[in-house]
Design an enzyme around this catalytic site. Structure first.
Site, PDB file in Angstrom:
ATOM      1  N   HIS A 239      75.634 -36.658 -69.374  1.00  0.00           N
ATOM      2  CA  HIS A 239      74.821 -36.252 -68.240  1.00  0.00           C
ATOM      3  C   HIS A 239      75.263 -36.613 -66.767  1.00  0.00           C
ATOM      4  O   HIS A 239      75.938 -36.490 -65.958  1.00  0.00           O
ATOM      5  CB  HIS A 239      73.427 -35.907 -68.682  1.00  0.00           C
ATOM      6  CG  HIS A 239      73.091 -35.451 -69.790  1.00  0.00           C
ATOM      7  ND1 HIS A 239      73.529 -34.305 -69.980  1.00  0.00           N
ATOM      8  CD2 HIS A 239      72.684 -36.157 -70.641  1.00  0.00           C
ATOM      9  CE1 HIS A 239      72.978 -34.077 -70.860  1.00  0.00           C
ATOM     10  NE2 HIS A 239      72.166 -35.051 -71.424  1.00  0.00           N
TER      11      HIS A 239
HETATM   12  C1  BDR Z   1      68.863 -37.260 -68.170  1.00  0.00           C
HETATM   13  O1  BDR Z   1      67.623 -37.809 -68.724  1.00  0.00           O
HETATM   14  C2  BDR Z   1      67.915 -39.492 -69.058  1.00  0.00           C
HETATM   15  O2  BDR Z   1      67.798 -39.545 -70.365  1.00  0.00           O
HETATM   16  C3  BDR Z   1      69.414 -38.989 -69.018  1.00  0.00           C
HETATM   17  O3  BDR Z   1      69.795 -41.166 -68.686  1.00  0.00           O
HETATM   18  C4  BDR Z   1      70.042 -38.538 -67.944  1.00  0.00           C
HETATM   19  O4  BDR Z   1      69.868 -38.580 -66.542  1.00  0.00           O
HETATM   20  C5  BDR Z   1      69.418 -36.353 -69.246  1.00  0.00           C
HETATM   21  O5  BDR Z   1      68.641 -34.996 -68.654  1.00  0.00           O
END
Ligand code: BDR
Ligand code: CA
Length: 310
Positions: A239
């Site tokens: 992500h």
């Molecule tokens: C986001 O939430 C966190 O768990 C990850 O690092 C990312 O920034 C994804 O939903």
């Protein structure tokens, strides 16, 4: 060189993004400012310091908010990132300690010292960014742009049917950041779920460039197992990397513009909304990413991680 600050909660996908940024010949990472989310803020800060050491970087590291502005904190995401935030893979202790300024203070200081030059990349809950805005509302006019990984507009959430984790962790901070008059580009699950790093893909990077590739590959195993058990995907969604890839290659993304908002209470808490643009032409443009060239992203990530740029 583009000057950036990364506000982060490392975190396995944060580590994938940070190693890309620290390896990129066109990015100058001035600071990693840390926040709770995947892990507690103190551990996020320690992890950021260890990542700098791994990548031989002297980027400043500052510790930030340890809880959301208004809501009761949610538990950390140890079932996604492991109890140490790196899939229970240990990196050597860092020889440095964090800056004495808080994350919000450091963000304001660096933006003041580099007017018009800094891209603020936020890949965790937005508390530090909201606190920086509170400390110095004028930073909205001095930052080059704000690029966020957070939210979801056309897809289901990942922590509720409506919400994505970063926004859900501090919806009030997100609302402040979304409503501030600065150029904002939001990368939600709409684009971040379009990319998968498979085991084989990360194996290749580790074989070509063992540092930092082996650490990233080993840490990602925990994250991949989480994705595998929840979504039956052979790999993980990087992500946070999408926000960094946008900074280096905005031309690979399709954007939509409008007004942004966040629901801060009730069943839909953390839901992000894009509505028709009614802002005046003097107000900064707010955009979301809706599509991305995934092949280009995969090629570029390998190129940057495996080349001997630095
Ligand atoms: C986001 O939430 C966190 O768990 C990850 O690092 C990312 O920034 C994804 O939903
Ligand atoms: Ca993150």
């Amino acid at each position: 060189m583009k000057k950036i600050i990364i506000d982060t909660d490392p975190g396995i996908d944060d580590a994938l993004a940070i190693c890309y940024a620290l390896s990129h010949p066109q990015l100058q990472v001035l600071a990693l400012t840390c926040v709770y989310g995947n892990v507690a803020t103190s551990l996020a800060t320690d992890n950021a310091l260890r990542l700098c050491e791994l990548c031989d970087s002297s980027a400043l590291v500052a510790t930030g908010a340890s809880q959301p502005l208004t809501i009761t904190p949610h538990p950390v995401a140890d079932f996604v990132h492991g109890s140490n935030g790196f899939g229970n893979v240990t990196l050597p202790e860092a020889s440095r300690t964090p800056e004495s300024l808080s994350a919000a203070e450091l963000i304001v200081k660096l933006i003041d010292e580099n007017p018009g030059e800094i891209t603020l990349v936020a890949v965790g809950p937005l508390t530090n960014i909201a606190l920086a805005l509170e400390l110095s509302p004028g930073i909205t006019q001095k930052v080059a742009s704000v690029v966020i990984m957070g939210g979801t507009f056309h897809r289901e959430g990942n922590v509720s049917p409506y919400a994505e984790a970063n926004i859900w962790n501090d919806p009030h901070a997100a609302k402040l950041v979304f409503n501030a008059d600065w150029p904002l580009i939001v990368h939600g699950l709409d684009v971040t779920r379009q990319i998968t790093f498979s085991r084989e893909y990360l194996d290749h990077i580790a074989a070509e460039k063992p540092v930092p590739g082996t650490f990233l590959r080993n840490a990602a195993e925990f994250y991949i197992e989480f994705y595998n058990s929840r979504d039956s995907i052979n790999g993980c969604c990087p992500h946070d990397h999408l926000a960094l890839a946008y900074v280096t290659h905005p031309e690979w993304f399709t954007l939509e513009s409008g007004e942004l908002d966040v629901i801060t209470d009730g069943e839909q808490t953390g839901r992000t909304l894009l509505t028709q643009n009614t802002a005046s032409s003097t107000q900064a443009i707010k955009q979301i990413a809706t599509d991305v060239d995934s092949e280009k992203i995969l090629e570029d990530y390998t190129d940057i991680l495996t080349a001997n740029h630095r």
